[in-house]
Design an enzyme around this catalytic site. Structure first.
Site, PDB file in Angstrom:
ATOM      1  N   LYS A 169       0.850  -1.193   0.000  1.00 34.26           N
ATOM      2  CA  LYS A 169       0.000   0.000   0.000  1.00 34.26           C
ATOM      3  C   LYS A 169       0.877   1.231   0.000  1.00 34.26           C
ATOM      4  O   LYS A 169       2.000   1.209   0.526  1.00 34.26           O
ATOM      5  CB  LYS A 169      -0.878   0.025   1.259  1.00 34.26           C
ATOM      6  CG  LYS A 169      -2.102   0.880   1.123  1.00 34.26           C
ATOM      7  CD  LYS A 169      -3.183   0.110   0.384  1.00 34.26           C
ATOM      8  CE  LYS A 169      -4.497   0.789   0.314  1.00 34.26           C
ATOM      9  NZ  LYS A 169      -5.542  -0.168  -0.082  1.00 34.26           N
ATOM     10  N   TYR A 222     -19.581   8.554  -0.232  1.00 37.60           N
ATOM     11  CA  TYR A 222     -20.134   8.646  -1.590  1.00 37.60           C
ATOM     12  C   TYR A 222     -19.054   8.975  -2.610  1.00 37.60           C
ATOM     13  O   TYR A 222     -19.199   9.831  -3.466  1.00 37.60           O
ATOM     14  CB  TYR A 222     -21.293   9.648  -1.623  1.00 37.60           C
ATOM     15  CG  TYR A 222     -22.412   9.216  -2.553  1.00 37.60           C
ATOM     16  CD1 TYR A 222     -23.164   8.078  -2.285  1.00 37.60           C
ATOM     17  CD2 TYR A 222     -22.688   9.930  -3.718  1.00 37.60           C
ATOM     18  CE1 TYR A 222     -24.173   7.659  -3.150  1.00 37.60           C
ATOM     19  CE2 TYR A 222     -23.702   9.529  -4.587  1.00 37.60           C
ATOM     20  CZ  TYR A 222     -24.437   8.387  -4.290  1.00 37.60           C
ATOM     21  OH  TYR A 222     -25.440   7.971  -5.142  1.00 37.60           O
ATOM     22  N   GLY A 223     -17.929   8.270  -2.484  1.00 35.00           N
ATOM     23  CA  GLY A 223     -16.880   8.367  -3.502  1.00 35.00           C
ATOM     24  C   GLY A 223     -17.146   7.299  -4.557  1.00 35.00           C
ATOM     25  O   GLY A 223     -18.293   6.897  -4.771  1.00 35.00           O
ATOM     26  N   ASN A 224     -16.079   6.814  -5.170  1.00 30.25           N
ATOM     27  CA  ASN A 224     -16.218   5.805  -6.230  1.00 30.25           C
ATOM     28  C   ASN A 224     -17.024   4.592  -5.753  1.00 30.25           C
ATOM     29  O   ASN A 224     -17.997   4.185  -6.378  1.00 30.25           O
ATOM     30  CB  ASN A 224     -14.814   5.396  -6.710  1.00 30.25           C
ATOM     31  CG  ASN A 224     -14.851   4.280  -7.747  1.00 30.25           C
ATOM     32  OD1 ASN A 224     -15.115   3.127  -7.423  1.00 30.25           O
ATOM     33  ND2 ASN A 224     -14.622   4.616  -8.992  1.00 30.25           N
ATOM     34  N   GLY A 258     -18.963   4.144  -2.983  1.00 35.54           N
ATOM     35  CA  GLY A 258     -20.310   4.432  -2.489  1.00 35.54           C
ATOM     36  C   GLY A 258     -21.295   4.742  -3.607  1.00 35.54           C
ATOM     37  O   GLY A 258     -22.416   4.223  -3.630  1.00 35.54           O
ATOM     38  N   TYR A 259     -20.874   5.576  -4.547  1.00 32.20           N
ATOM     39  CA  TYR A 259     -21.773   5.937  -5.647  1.00 32.20           C
ATOM     40  C   TYR A 259     -22.151   4.710  -6.487  1.00 32.20           C
ATOM     41  O   TYR A 259     -23.318   4.446  -6.755  1.00 32.20           O
ATOM     42  CB  TYR A 259     -21.148   7.024  -6.536  1.00 32.20           C
ATOM     43  CG  TYR A 259     -21.819   7.105  -7.892  1.00 32.20           C
ATOM     44  CD1 TYR A 259     -23.182   7.405  -7.992  1.00 32.20           C
ATOM     45  CD2 TYR A 259     -21.110   6.837  -9.066  1.00 32.20           C
ATOM     46  CE1 TYR A 259     -23.820   7.437  -9.235  1.00 32.20           C
ATOM     47  CE2 TYR A 259     -21.733   6.860 -10.294  1.00 32.20           C
ATOM     48  CZ  TYR A 259     -23.080   7.158 -10.380  1.00 32.20           C
ATOM     49  OH  TYR A 259     -23.716   7.169 -11.593  1.00 32.20           O
TER      50      TYR A 259
HETATM   51  N1  GLU Z   1      -7.290   0.109  -3.432  1.00 35.58           N
HETATM   52  C1  GLU Z   1      -8.040  -1.082  -3.699  1.00 35.58           C
HETATM   53  C2  GLU Z   1      -8.093  -1.972  -2.471  1.00 35.58           C
HETATM   54  O1  GLU Z   1      -7.925  -1.530  -1.355  1.00 35.58           O
HETATM   55  C3  GLU Z   1      -7.531  -1.797  -4.934  1.00 35.58           C
HETATM   56  C4  GLU Z   1      -6.112  -2.218  -4.871  1.00 35.58           C
HETATM   57  C5  GLU Z   1      -5.562  -2.704  -6.207  1.00 35.58           C
HETATM   58  O2  GLU Z   1      -6.305  -2.747  -7.162  1.00 35.58           O
HETATM   59  O3  GLU Z   1      -4.380  -3.029  -6.223  1.00 35.58           O
HETATM   60  O4  GLU Z   1      -8.376  -3.131  -2.558  1.00 35.58           O
END
Ligand code: GLU
Length: 428
Positions: free
Chosen positions: A118, A231-233, A235-236
């Site tokens: 991450k 309500y981002g990607n 949630g919407y």
């Molecule tokens: N950010 C998303 C998650 O937390 C996708 C991660 C990704 O596609 O590598 O699962």
């Protein structure tokens, strides 16, 4: 005295809600069940690598601002690192560590041949221009260039990052590498190697798990009511798909500024437009204004937290009336709340299962990039449905067999897979 004890209380609350402490507690619970040796537990409890970077970025007013960022590779026993990049004003190294651990379990649970990673940058994208965001995105890639790559660690979008930001990052990486390297990042725009279906993949994967959960719980989704927090990607699209796939009624939505309630149902598109015009869903016309807290405690069939960590705690878990809690966010529920929800019979679809559609389609994107051959949307959805529905049902069976909650069942399965890989590779 009072002040000191108040301060102590806040510190202990912060400790409880520190996502990395939560990760470690969750590992302890698994270690007991799987009877893991102490050195294996020590390996699971620590990231394998973490980068801390400082990035000077020229702002539009001519000043230079120094941004701090992180990229954590939690564990790559099962394959190269995979996980998103968050741009958030309250980002901390512990949040990124926790999220990278959750990516490790998520990829293992879905049986993707990937490890967990991450990234995060402390910044407030809401207060930055597009040009500033572009310079920051490029600076971040320059700072972590040596540690990412199609065969090392592949980032993706997460909170407050999007396909455009991914495109700038791909371009910066490709420029330094001296050749187009589309496989370095997933969640890209379609025109530079993105996968069909990646845009709403997180929500869609969640819908498939909700469909399976409703079957198991005997809930008729066409008559179900839904509340969505965030309500981002995610949630919407969740609001849109609950209505379009199931005919369910979304009665409440909220974002960081507040919420909107309407017994007759909210139009997801209108709520989206309202958020983009006014900066929040809470001014949506023909709705009653409610608080974020009230949104979580409504009498609905399905509650979908779709924003950030720690919104369901010991303080409000007992007040949750939903039958299914579908965690589209990462880490919305802390362990104390988990126990309360389990005791109250709330069926929790844990985050690293419910929101795994995003990384699963990211994996499909990596496969398509490597083959330079692209599938259509129907094929992506079909493959995602098969994979995530099967995993949901395996987790449900384990939870019934061992009489544990869904999260513990999912953890046990995922952590065991990571341990097996570490053992096979001779690490532990
Ligand atoms: N950010 C998303 C998650 O937390 C996708 C991660 C990704 O596609 O590598 O699962």
């Amino acid at each position: 005295m009072v002040q000191i004890s108040e301060r102590k209380q806040t510190a202990s609350q912060e400790n409880k809600n520190n996502p990395f402490n939560i990760v470690r507690q969750q590992i302890d619970r698994c270690a007991e069940i799987l009877e893991l040796e102490p050195h294996v537990v020590a390996m699971l409890k620590n990231p394998m690598r973490e980068l801390h970077v400082s990035m000077p970025v020229r702002m539009d007013d001519g000043t230079t601002k120094i941004f701090q960022g992180f990229r954590v590779l939690y564990n790559d026993a099962r394959g190269i690192g995979k996980g998103g990049i968050r741009f958030h004003p309250e980002e901390t190294i512990d949040t990124v560590r926790a999220l990278s651990a959750w990516m490790t379990w998520k990829c293992a649970l879905l049986d993707l041949p990937l490890g967990g990673a991450k990234g995060g940058v402390i910044c407030n994208p809401k207060e930055m221009s597009q040009a500033e965001l572009e310079r920051l995105s490029r600076a971040y890639v320059r700072a972590i260039f040596q540690f990412i790559g199609p065969d090392k660690d592949v980032p993706a979008p997460d909170v407050y990052t999007n396909p455009q930001i991914m495109a700038w990052m791909v371009d910066e990486y490709s420029t330094i590498a001296g050749k187009p390297q589309f496989g370095v990042i997933t969640g890209k725009p379609l025109c530079i190697g993105g996968s069909p279906g990646r845009g709403d993949a997180t929500a869609r994967g969640g819908m498939y798990t909700i469909r399976e959960a409703a079957k198991a719980q005997g809930i008729d989704l066409s008559k179900a009511t839904v509340a969505i927090q965030g309500y981002g990607n995610a949630g919407y699209h969740a609001a849109r798909l609950c209505r379009d796939m199931f005919g369910a009624k979304v009665v409440a939505v909220c974002d960081s500024k507040g919420g909107a309630y309407c017994e007759q149902g909210i139009d997801p598109k209108q709520a989206y437009e309202c958020k983009h015009e006014d900066g929040s869903v809470c001014s949506l016309s023909n709705t009653e204004r409610i608080s974020k807290e009230e949104t979580l405690e409504l009498e609905v069939d399905i509650l979908i937290p779709a924003a950030i960590e720690n919104v369901i705690t010991a303080q409000n878990a007992g007040k949750i009336k939903a039958k299914i809690l579908a965690e589209l966010a990462n880490g919305p529920t802390n362990p104390e709340a988990d126990d309360i929800l389990f005791a109250n019979g709330v069926h929790v679809i844990p985050d690293f299962l419910c929101n795994a559609g995003g990384v699963t389609v990211s994996y499909f994107e990596m496969v398509q990039n490597a083959y330079m051959y692209y599938w259509d949307e129907a094929e992506v959805y079909d493959r995602l449905d098969k994979r995530i529905s099967a995993v949901y049902n395996s987790v449900l069976n384990i939870s019934r067999q061992y009489k544990t909650n869904m999260r513990q069942a999912a953890y046990t399965l995922a952590v065991k897979r990571v341990v097996d890989a570490m053992k096979a590779r001779g690490w532990v």
